[in-house]
Design an enzyme around this catalytic site. Sequence first.
Site, PDB file in Angstrom:
ATOM      1  N   ASP A  50      76.315  50.502  15.036  1.00  0.00           N
ATOM      2  CA  ASP A  50      75.792  51.586  14.210  1.00  0.00           C
ATOM      3  C   ASP A  50      74.910  51.044  13.103  1.00  0.00           C
ATOM      4  OD1 ASP A  50      76.226  54.597  13.281  1.00  0.00           O
ATOM      5  OD2 ASP A  50      76.372  53.336  11.490  1.00  0.00           O
ATOM      6  N   TYR A  55      68.795  51.571   5.971  1.00  0.00           N
ATOM      7  CA  TYR A  55      69.505  50.351   5.574  1.00  0.00           C
ATOM      8  C   TYR A  55      68.492  49.224   5.372  1.00  0.00           C
ATOM      9  CZ  TYR A  55      73.715  52.798   7.263  1.00  0.00           C
ATOM     10  OH  TYR A  55      74.714  53.712   7.485  1.00  0.00           O
ATOM     11  N   GLY A 286      82.038  46.362   9.098  1.00  0.00           N
ATOM     12  CA  GLY A 286      80.941  45.408   8.961  1.00  0.00           C
ATOM     13  C   GLY A 286      81.510  44.017   8.790  1.00  0.00           C
ATOM     14  N   GLN A 292      85.461  37.506  10.383  1.00  0.00           N
ATOM     15  CA  GLN A 292      85.954  38.818   9.944  1.00  0.00           C
ATOM     16  C   GLN A 292      86.009  39.796  11.112  1.00  0.00           C
ATOM     17  OE1 GLN A 292      83.007  39.491   6.848  1.00  0.00           O
ATOM     18  NE2 GLN A 292      84.583  39.402   5.273  1.00  0.00           N
ATOM     19  N   ASN A 296      89.211  42.081  12.323  1.00  0.00           N
ATOM     20  CA  ASN A 296      89.184  43.545  12.357  1.00  0.00           C
ATOM     21  C   ASN A 296      89.604  44.098  13.714  1.00  0.00           C
ATOM     22  OD1 ASN A 296      88.305  44.164   9.709  1.00  0.00           O
ATOM     23  ND2 ASN A 296      86.212  43.641  10.230  1.00  0.00           N
TER      24      ASN A 296
END
Length: 337
Positions: A50, A55, A286, A292, A296
Amino acid sequence: MVNYRYLGNSGLKISEITYGNWLTHGSQVENDVATQCVHAALDAGITSFDTADVYANTKAEQVLGDALKGQRRESLEIFTKVYWPTGPGGPNDTGLSRKHVMESINGSLQRLGTDYVDLYQAHRYDVETPLEETMQAFADIVRQGKALYIGVSEWTADQIRAGAALAKELGFQLISSQPQYSMLWRVIEDEVVPTSAELGLSQIVWSPLAQGVLSGKYVPGKELPAGSRATDTKGGARMIERFMRDEVLERVQGLRPVADELGLSMAQLSVAWVLQNDNVAAALVGASRPEQVAENVKASGVTIPAELMAKIDEVLGDVVERDAGKTLEGMPKTRVA
């Protein structure tokens, strides 16, 4: 690995952990690190990505497109959005007018390096453009094959209902809503979720960690961690300030025993919690480091027993924001220039 869920009343499956590149790609992390994060997501089984044209003022789309080069397009679900100002900020560089929507989809496809996006989302509701005009533009984009599905972001239940009715008349359907949702921010539960469930939309939720507060890294009375969002003077600190009260931070620390009982980190518990809601198809996460992403993903497929869901409510108590009016309150009152 990641589980998959249907998006709304459609045949499209997306990864319930969806990779989002809002606050990082093109602004906060270098492009090579961004690419490593995207590849880590792919390695973990994430297929849904996404982004939005706004952005980093279009740079994030370019970075994501570059990172996905060489991947089998049919194996990916790519989402982007339109509404906020892009480009030099001319009078038509913003909003959901037919002109801006049609020009924006072409720009997004070029930057993403693809012929179509799987999901094209209205990034806010445009109070200055007739809804009929916007929905007709979306219908044409679907017919042209430039977007397969249409969604919205941060619309109220009434706006979703009106948009869904027009979409039906025009021969397509809204299938998703992208709101903020977390243990601390539950404003969609009373109106947006029931309306969406009735009309065949599901939620792709952003900020399941409440901008990082639910990770537990902010401890009352202690110095803010260096490099954290709360220290980011470029906008991150402003976004997180609503959660940075000692009362909230103390309650969040009280969630540690729940996370420990489930064998999860605080961050994993937060992502798993939003996925307990049947109307949530995916949690957006993110990353500024590849590791990371792998962490997640461990929240996928977790079931939190009813007694622990109740315990979470008890621990957080009245610091939870539940006012459905917050969606309308946070909406731009005029088109943003």
